[in-house]
Design a protein around this motif. Structure first.
Motif, PDB file in Angstrom:
ATOM      1  N   ILE A  91       0.838  -1.206   0.000  1.00  0.00           N
ATOM      2  CA  ILE A  91       0.000   0.000   0.000  1.00  0.00           C
ATOM      3  C   ILE A  91       0.869   1.250   0.000  1.00  0.00           C
ATOM      4  CG2 ILE A  91      -1.595   1.379   1.402  1.00  0.00           C
ATOM      5  CD1 ILE A  91      -3.032  -1.214   2.140  1.00  0.00           C
ATOM      6  N   LEU A  94       2.036   2.575  -3.366  1.00  0.00           N
ATOM      7  CA  LEU A  94       1.090   3.149  -4.336  1.00  0.00           C
ATOM      8  C   LEU A  94       1.436   4.620  -4.566  1.00  0.00           C
ATOM      9  CD1 LEU A  94      -2.298   1.622  -3.110  1.00  0.00           C
ATOM     10  CD2 LEU A  94      -0.994   0.967  -5.128  1.00  0.00           C
ATOM     11  N   LYS A  96      -0.463   7.327  -5.469  1.00  0.00           N
ATOM     12  CA  LYS A  96      -1.393   8.388  -5.041  1.00  0.00           C
ATOM     13  C   LYS A  96      -1.719   8.284  -3.556  1.00  0.00           C
ATOM     14  CE  LYS A  96      -3.694   9.166  -9.449  1.00  0.00           C
ATOM     15  NZ  LYS A  96      -4.994   9.212 -10.132  1.00  0.00           N
ATOM     16  N   HIS A  99      -5.248   6.960  -2.706  1.00  0.00           N
ATOM     17  CA  HIS A  99      -5.353   5.502  -2.801  1.00  0.00           C
ATOM     18  C   HIS A  99      -4.759   4.847  -1.560  1.00  0.00           C
ATOM     19  CE1 HIS A  99      -5.511   5.639  -7.504  1.00  0.00           C
ATOM     20  NE2 HIS A  99      -6.604   6.101  -6.941  1.00  0.00           N
ATOM     21  N   ARG A 100      -3.593   5.328  -1.135  1.00  0.00           N
ATOM     22  CA  ARG A 100      -2.964   4.770   0.069  1.00  0.00           C
ATOM     23  C   ARG A 100      -3.868   4.971   1.279  1.00  0.00           C
ATOM     24  NH1 ARG A 100       1.567   7.519  -2.167  1.00  0.00           N
ATOM     25  NH2 ARG A 100       1.348   9.145  -0.594  1.00  0.00           N
ATOM     26  N   LEU A 103      -7.121   2.610   1.059  1.00  0.00           N
ATOM     27  CA  LEU A 103      -6.814   1.195   1.295  1.00  0.00           C
ATOM     28  C   LEU A 103      -6.352   0.959   2.726  1.00  0.00           C
ATOM     29  CD1 LEU A 103      -5.111  -0.124  -1.974  1.00  0.00           C
ATOM     30  CD2 LEU A 103      -7.498  -0.295  -1.256  1.00  0.00           C
ATOM     31  N   HIS A 132     -11.496   3.897  -4.365  1.00  0.00           N
ATOM     32  CA  HIS A 132     -11.238   2.551  -3.862  1.00  0.00           C
ATOM     33  C   HIS A 132     -11.016   1.584  -5.023  1.00  0.00           C
ATOM     34  CE1 HIS A 132     -12.627  -1.458  -2.287  1.00  0.00           C
ATOM     35  NE2 HIS A 132     -11.680  -1.164  -1.422  1.00  0.00           N
ATOM     36  N   ALA A 135      -7.713   2.296  -6.568  1.00  0.00           N
ATOM     37  CA  ALA A 135      -6.645   1.846  -5.673  1.00  0.00           C
ATOM     38  C   ALA A 135      -6.479   0.332  -5.753  1.00  0.00           C
ATOM     39  CB  ALA A 135      -6.947   2.284  -4.239  1.00  0.00           C
ATOM     40  N   GLU A 138      -4.623  -0.474  -8.937  1.00  0.00           N
ATOM     41  CA  GLU A 138      -3.192  -0.187  -8.779  1.00  0.00           C
ATOM     42  C   GLU A 138      -2.524  -1.233  -7.893  1.00  0.00           C
ATOM     43  OE1 GLU A 138      -1.178   2.157 -10.216  1.00  0.00           O
ATOM     44  OE2 GLU A 138      -2.940   2.503 -11.484  1.00  0.00           O
ATOM     45  N   TYR A 139      -3.198  -1.621  -6.836  1.00  0.00           N
ATOM     46  CA  TYR A 139      -2.672  -2.640  -5.921  1.00  0.00           C
ATOM     47  C   TYR A 139      -2.471  -3.962  -6.665  1.00  0.00           C
ATOM     48  CZ  TYR A 139      -2.156  -5.435  -1.684  1.00  0.00           C
ATOM     49  OH  TYR A 139      -1.677  -6.267  -0.708  1.00  0.00           O
TER      50      TYR A 139
END
Length: 147
Positions: A91, A94, A96, A99-100, A103, A132, A135, A138-139
């Motif tokens: 996390i 990431l 952004k 996003h961090r 999450l 979310h 994110a 991306e995760y």
């Protein structure tokens, strides 16, 4: 008709974090119940005269159950910490901050959507859900790039 974007699946390790956290809450509840039933037992006072009669109670089964549940709690806690450390590392990588933050709030701190929304006052419900989803995407990319 407005087309809805396909829902992104939550990676297994993130879902596992929330599941373990729920199991820990359940075990904490069990521990509290047993400890409160044992809490009515007083310590033995040797400076007082012994009371004769009454019903003898053996609480060894309850104490054994308490110890077993505490051991289970410790195992679950260790499992949570193992998964959590791995997830935190991903996390934090990431790009952004939003996003961090989302999450971490959802999976590390196990917050409800309502609590997450109150922490992100400037975002609407729809925007938080979109962030979310992004994110998670991306995760998942990070997870796929791992060897």
């Amino acid at each position: 008709m407005i087309a809805r974007k396909e829902r992104t699946a939550v990676p297994e390790e993130l879902a596992r974090l929330r599941q373990i956290a729920g199991e820990l809450k359940r075990i904490e509840y069990q521990l509290a119940q047993i400890e409160s039933s044992l809490g009515i037992l007083g310590a033995v006072r040797y400076d007082k005269e012994p009371i004769m009669g009454g019903i003898k109670q053996d609480h060894s089964d309850t104490v054994a159950k308490l110890l077993d549940i505490r051991a289970e709690y410790e195992r679950k806690w260790d499992e949570l910490l193992g998964v959590r450390d791995e997830v935190i590392t991903k996390i934090e990588s990431l790009p952004k901050q939003a996003h961090r933050s989302i999450l971490s709030s959802r999976y590390i701190y196990n917050l409800s959507w309502r609590e997450i929304l109150s922490n992100h006052v400037k975002y609407s419900w729809g925007h938080v859900k979109r962030l979310h989803r992004e994110a998670l995407e991306e995760y998942c990319k990070l997870t796929k790039d791992e060897p």
